[in-house]
Each structure stands twice: as C-alpha cells, then as structure tokens.
Enzyme design. Structure first.
Site, mmCIF file in Angstrom:
data_model
loop_
_atom_site.group_PDB
_atom_site.id
_atom_site.type_symbol
_atom_site.label_atom_id
_atom_site.label_comp_id
_atom_site.label_asym_id
_atom_site.label_seq_id
_atom_site.Cartn_x
_atom_site.Cartn_y
_atom_site.Cartn_z
ATOM 1 N N ASN A 32 -1.646 7.043 -2.654
ATOM 2 C CA ASN A 32 -3.266 6.874 -1.348
ATOM 3 C C ASN A 32 -3.773 5.773 -2.155
ATOM 4 O OD1 ASN A 32 -5.246 7.036 0.170
ATOM 5 N ND2 ASN A 32 -6.715 8.833 -0.842
ATOM 6 N N ASN A 33 -3.427 4.063 -2.808
ATOM 7 C CA ASN A 33 -4.133 3.052 -3.203
ATOM 8 C C ASN A 33 -3.012 2.343 -3.291
ATOM 9 O OD1 ASN A 33 -6.193 2.051 -4.746
ATOM 10 N ND2 ASN A 33 -5.121 2.741 -6.615
ATOM 11 N N HIS A 89 0.899 -1.528 0.118
ATOM 12 C CA HIS A 89 -0.007 -0.399 0.019
ATOM 13 C C HIS A 89 0.655 1.276 -0.255
ATOM 14 C CE1 HIS A 89 -4.250 2.756 0.808
ATOM 15 N NE2 HIS A 89 -3.125 2.994 1.111
ATOM 16 N N CYS A 90 0.835 2.201 -0.722
ATOM 17 C CA CYS A 90 1.564 3.034 -1.503
ATOM 18 C C CYS A 90 1.373 4.625 -0.197
ATOM 19 C CB CYS A 90 1.662 3.301 -2.057
ATOM 20 S SG CYS A 90 3.813 4.352 -3.015
ATOM 21 N N PRO A 91 1.691 5.508 0.117
ATOM 22 C CA PRO A 91 0.959 6.373 0.530
ATOM 23 C C PRO A 91 0.848 7.871 -0.548
ATOM 24 C CG PRO A 91 3.117 6.032 2.161
ATOM 25 C CD PRO A 91 2.664 4.809 1.066
#
Length: 366
Positions: free
Chosen positions: A160-161, A155-157
């Site tokens: 945001n996905n 999950h990549c901040p």
C-alpha cells in the site's frame, strides 16, 4: 452521490486489505511453525536439539522479513523539492495561457537552471499539471498516491505504498527476506509434511497446520522468486519498472541504458557504498533522488554549459561539472582510479547551433 472526500477515505481504507491479508498470513505462519511444528510436533517425537536450531534461524529470518516489510510500507515516498515548482508569476502565466506552445516557453524558461536531461516523447519539458511541478528526471506521478514520486518504480498494493527512491532498497530487501523466509519454512517442514502425508506421524491438530504451511510457503516462494529475480535484473541495469517498459527520452532521443553506469555502480546507487549496510533495511542509497548521472551528458543552449578544465593532473573529483548536482558527481567519481577524465580542449564560446557532448567512460555491463 457521496462527497469526493468520503470516497477517497473509502479507497484508502480498502487499500489496506492486501496488507492486512499478508499480515494475517505471516502471523498464522509464525504460530504454525513455532507452536504446532517446533514446540508440539518436533519436540514430542524426541528431536530436542533440532527444534531449537530451527527456532533460532526461523526468528532471524522472521525479524529481517518483518523489519524490511515495515520499512517498505511506512517510508513516505520522496517528492520533488520546491526548486522544481514554478514561481508564482510564471505559474499564473502558465495557467492563463491556452496555447501549448506558449506554456512550453514558460516551462523552458523556468527549467533553464534545473538539472534536467529527460523530456517527453515529443521533446517537451515534463510537467505535472496535477502537482504543478516540473518533473525531475525519473520522477512520475502516481495516481494512487496522488503525488509525484522521485525515481518511481511502481505502486505496490501489497505494501500500500509507492515504491521509489526513498524505499526501493527496502522493497528489494523485503523480497529477499520474504523469499528466504518461505524457503526456510518449506525446506524444514518438508520432511514432516511427508511423514504426516504417509501417516508416519499420528493424526493431531498439528497435521493440518503443517500440511497447509508447506503448500503456502511453496506457493509464495515461487511467486516471490520470479519478482525478486526481475528486480535484481532491473537494479543491475539501473532501470525502474516504468523505464523497462518505456525507455526514458533524452535530448538525443530515447535510451533504455541512459542511466546505467556499469553493474557495480548500478548496485551501489541503490544499496550505497558501504557493503556492511547492504543487508540491513536502513537507507543508504546514493544521491538525492532529484538528479542522476547519465552515460552521456549533453550541453545545449537550454542548459548551463558543461565545462572541463584541461589540467592533466586532476582527477574527476577536481573537475567542476555543471549542471550536475553534488550527488551526481559523487556517483560518477566513486571509483577515481577506474574512471579518470583525460585532457579536453577548453571551449569558452559554445556555438548556439551545436551541442557539445562529453562521453563518460563506464565499465562494461555483463
């Protein structure tokens, strides 16, 4: 105490802060490069042809960067299909059961006809109590998205996905084009950075933008380069970030290279067969995200028997293999001339105590 849904809404709102930050930096970099550097600084010192060339290549890299970033952010993560959900009767039995052994028996019955090759560390069926689905191979539950994501990487901040099967190609291209964008800015700004630094150019309002633009581009370039190199290595090995830290467990044990098909086929699994689409942020990844070909396909009493017919003139495309899905077979037989399956003796009565192993030859990894 605030209701749970209010807290959830606040979390979702705060999660967009990194994306907004990146968007603001990109918008400022566009203004600083196009207006302050090209239109104000370079044109005023008489380098007319240079700033036009700079603007053309800048906008090409800018468009591809924004396009891939947009696709990475707004492509919805793929989730398990309904066939991986427990039937209503078995779901009720599972929820009523308190003993883990009995729950596993229910899951084993439900997973009999599913193309599953990975297990938990204890050899059990991978089941998500939160989503109430049997997890397909390479699927994991994301606590941030509150959903099971097919071929989840992380999950990549910054987007945001969740990065997974549906947008992993977009994420790789996002890293590639952001690196190109930063490299181009740093390389073309450097000479004017030096001139401003040594006072060869007069102090204007453009000086701050040019100096700061070089520092920001160089800083992002270094950080992105390491991340991009790491993910290229993962693509070449056909591993996700999760699998790189924790090897997937198959019926024969853990194997960090269990999904590796060789370098070329590993690349094709992410970017597709048609090379003309590799550099475009359009979905071309192979498969359906639910099933993946493996180096070793094992047949055991819990799974449907894998059968090969002993016909010497038939290629891999003509040999029906179960329980591999159509997407798996297409991946395995993409290069028929390089990987032909030889003769195998027919075995119509598999012994329940033994497992038949079919080895699929793969090109050697570099």
């Amino acid at each position: 105490m605030a209701p749970t849904h209010v807290l959830r809404c606040c979390q979702r709102g705060l999660a967009w802060i990194p994306v907004i930050f990146i968007a603001l930096v990109v918008c400022w970099s566009y203004y600083a490069y196009v207006v302050e550097l090209c239109l104000f600084t370079i044109r005023n010192i008489g380098e007319q042809g240079k700033y036009i060339v700079y603007l053309i290549f800048f906008h090409l890299s800018f468009i591809m960067f924004v396009w891939s970033y947009w696709k990475t952010i707004f492509t919805k993560p793929a989730n398990p299909s309904k066939e991986f959900c427990l039937p209503k009767a078995e779901k009720e039995c599972y929820e009523k059961e308190e003993r883990p052994e009995s729950q596993q028996e229910i899951l084993w019955r439900a997973a009999t006809n599913l193309p599953l090759y990975t297990r938990t560390g204890a050899g059990a069926i991978r089941y998500c109590d939160r989503c109430q689905v049997i997890k397909p191979d390479r699927c994991h539950h994301c606590s941030a998205c509150d959903a099971c994501v097919l071929k989840m990487d992380h999950h990549c901040p910054w987007v945001n996905n969740c990065v997974g099967f549906s947008n992993y190609k977009f994420f790789i291209l996002f890293l590639a084009y952001s690196l190109v964008y930063c490299l181009f800015i740093a390389a073309t700004v450097l000479q004017y950075f030096i001139k401003f630094w040594t006072n060869e150019l007069p102090d204007t309002h453009a000086k701050f933008h040019v100096l700061f633009l070089f520092f920001v581009a160089a800083m992002f370039c270094i950080s992105i380069l390491s991340l991009f190199s790491y993910h290229l290595w993962l693509v070449g090995k056909n591993r996700s970030t999760i699998e790189a830290f924790r090897a997937p467990v198959f019926r024969t044990g853990s194997d960090k290279n269990g999904f590796s098909l060789g370098f070329r086929k590993n690349i094709a699994q992410v970017f597709g067969d048609q090379k003309k689409y590799w550099l475009l942020p359009v979905f071309t990844s192979q498969g359906d995200g639910l099933t993946f070909p493996t180096r070793l396909v094992n047949a055991d009493p819990e799974q449907a028997t894998v059968t090969l017919h002993p016909e010497t003139n038939k290629s891999a495309a003509d040999v029906p293999v179960s329980p591999l899905s159509e997407s798996q077979n297409r991946l395995l037989i993409n290069d028929q001339h390089a990987n032909n399956i030889g003769d195998h003796p027919a075995n119509n009565t598999p012994k329940p105590a033994e497992s038949e192993t079919i080895t699929i030859s793969m090109e050697s990894e570099s």
